[in-house]
Design a protein around this motif. Structure first.
Motif, PDB file in Angstrom:
ATOM      1  N   TRP A 108       0.828  -1.210   0.000  1.00 57.21           N
ATOM      2  CA  TRP A 108       0.000   0.000   0.000  1.00 57.21           C
ATOM      3  C   TRP A 108       0.870   1.272   0.000  1.00 57.21           C
ATOM      4  CZ3 TRP A 108      -1.469  -4.533   2.333  1.00 57.21           C
ATOM      5  CH2 TRP A 108      -2.765  -4.999   2.068  1.00 57.21           C
ATOM      6  N   ALA A 134      -7.682  -0.476   4.666  1.00 56.88           N
ATOM      7  CA  ALA A 134      -8.892  -1.285   4.506  1.00 56.88           C
ATOM      8  C   ALA A 134      -9.703  -0.754   3.343  1.00 56.88           C
ATOM      9  CB  ALA A 134      -9.717  -1.235   5.798  1.00 56.88           C
ATOM     10  N   GLY A 135     -10.183  -1.667   2.524  1.00 56.19           N
ATOM     11  CA  GLY A 135     -11.046  -1.262   1.407  1.00 56.19           C
ATOM     12  C   GLY A 135     -10.265  -0.750   0.210  1.00 56.19           C
ATOM     13  N   ARG A 136      -8.949  -0.651   0.315  1.00 53.94           N
ATOM     14  CA  ARG A 136      -8.195  -0.238  -0.879  1.00 53.94           C
ATOM     15  C   ARG A 136      -7.355  -1.398  -1.411  1.00 53.94           C
ATOM     16  NH1 ARG A 136      -4.726   4.833  -0.581  1.00 53.94           N
ATOM     17  NH2 ARG A 136      -2.922   3.698  -1.329  1.00 53.94           N
ATOM     18  N   GLU A 137      -7.476  -1.648  -2.717  1.00 54.76           N
ATOM     19  CA  GLU A 137      -6.689  -2.715  -3.339  1.00 54.76           C
ATOM     20  C   GLU A 137      -5.211  -2.378  -3.227  1.00 54.76           C
ATOM     21  OE1 GLU A 137      -7.108  -5.652  -5.235  1.00 54.76           O
ATOM     22  OE2 GLU A 137      -9.066  -5.585  -4.219  1.00 54.76           O
TER      23      GLU A 137
END
Ligand code: GLU
Length: 303
Positions: free
Chosen positions: A104, A128-131
């Motif tokens: 990330w 969270a929630g990000r590829e």
């Protein structure tokens, strides 16, 4: 392990980012001459995995331009845009074996560490929630290979490029992974391409080793540059090839590669004769000359 099959298989793998220009004609021709001289097969692959850089219609026009210049592939054209499943399977294997990690890190995070990611794991908190992007954990290992034209080469991938991206956070596949998976899928035994891709070869060999794929032979040829020293594909001034004069275009490309220009009534005939007498020796040893590039010969007709 390098592999020595009876029938060599070569390829030309253009990205559809514009029309066929002199530099890509030279790359297509060199890969053709090398494999056809040895009685082998020549395949085509359209590397359409980077939609933001692509120009609509250019895959079709590149294929048409190749046909005009007498090239015909010995098999169906492979489109990388159709190959996501194979790339995903390769990434899964690298993940399962602990060679790939989710990341990330933003560009700003990386700039703090001099841009290269060399930690072997993500140094930013998971969002969270990000590829995430997926990176290869680059081993601290020298990759060595013998370029057929330029001699022995080596690169420590971790030092040179670090933990490189295999799949971007936006889902786009990385060229190195796609190239390796498809060279193996197409059974490619020799890769003849421009010198600018020499720096990619160690990453590709590393991926082949991690994925248990055989390593083709590699040969990197001089790059055609414009009067400003720009690679033609990157050059805004790269002149478009005149499709009315394929024989003259091929003659210039043969001259660039140091090959004699045979008389022939058709482009396909010129290719066949040139392959019969192909001699790679004028292409050797450019790695020691800076830059490993040569100006494009001017078209006598335009002087
Ligand atoms: N698609 C790449 C390009 O057009 C060439 C890739 C290769 O030959 O490995 O520069």
């Amino acid at each position: 392990m390098p592999h020595h099959p009876e029938i060599p298989i070569g390829r030309f793998a253009p990205s559809p980012t514009g029309e066929l220009h002199f530099g890509s004609l030279v790359a297509a021709l060199a890969s053709w001459l090398s494999v056809k001289h040895a009685g082998g097969r020549w395949l085509l692959r359209i590397e359409d995995i980077d939609p933001p850089r692509q120009v609509a219609g250019s895959a079709t026009s590149i294929l048409a331009a190749l046909a005009t210049h007498g090239f015909s592939a010995d098999g169906a054209v492979l489109y990388q845009s159709q190959r996501g499943g194979a790339y995903a399977a390769a990434l899964q294997r690298l993940r399962d074996e602990g060679h790939a990690f989710p990341c990330w890190c933003s560009r700003t995070d990386l700039e703090a560490s001099g841009v290269l990611h060399r930690d072997g794991h993500c140094v930013s908190p998971a969002i969270a929630g990000r590829e995430p992007a997926w990176r290869l954990h680059a081993p601290d290992l020298d990759i060595e290979f013998e370029d057929l034209l330029q001699g022995p080469q080596h690169q420590n991938v971790r030092t040179a490029v670090g933990d490189f991206v295999l799949r971007r956070a936006d889902g786009l596949w990385n060229y190195q992974l796609a190239c390796v998976v498809d060279d193996a899928f197409q059974g490619i035994t020799e890769v003849v391409r421009g010198y600018d891709l020499m720096e990619s070869t160690p990453r590709q060999i590393l991926l082949q080793q991690l994925l248990d794929l055989s390593t083709p032979a590699y040969a990197h040829i001089p790059l055609a540059i414009d009067a400003n020293g720009c690679k033609l594909s990157k050059s805004h001034a790269a002149p478009v090839l005149d499709m009315r004069s394929p024989l003259a275009n091929l003659a210039r490309a043969l001259g660039f590669l140091g090959q004699p220009v045979p008389d022939a009534p058709t482009a396909a005939g010129m290719l066949r004769r040139a392959a019969g007498r192909f001699d790679p020796s004028p292409l050797r040893g450019i790695a020691n000359s800076e830059p490993a590039a040569k100006p494009m010969p001017t078209d006598p007709a335009s002087r």
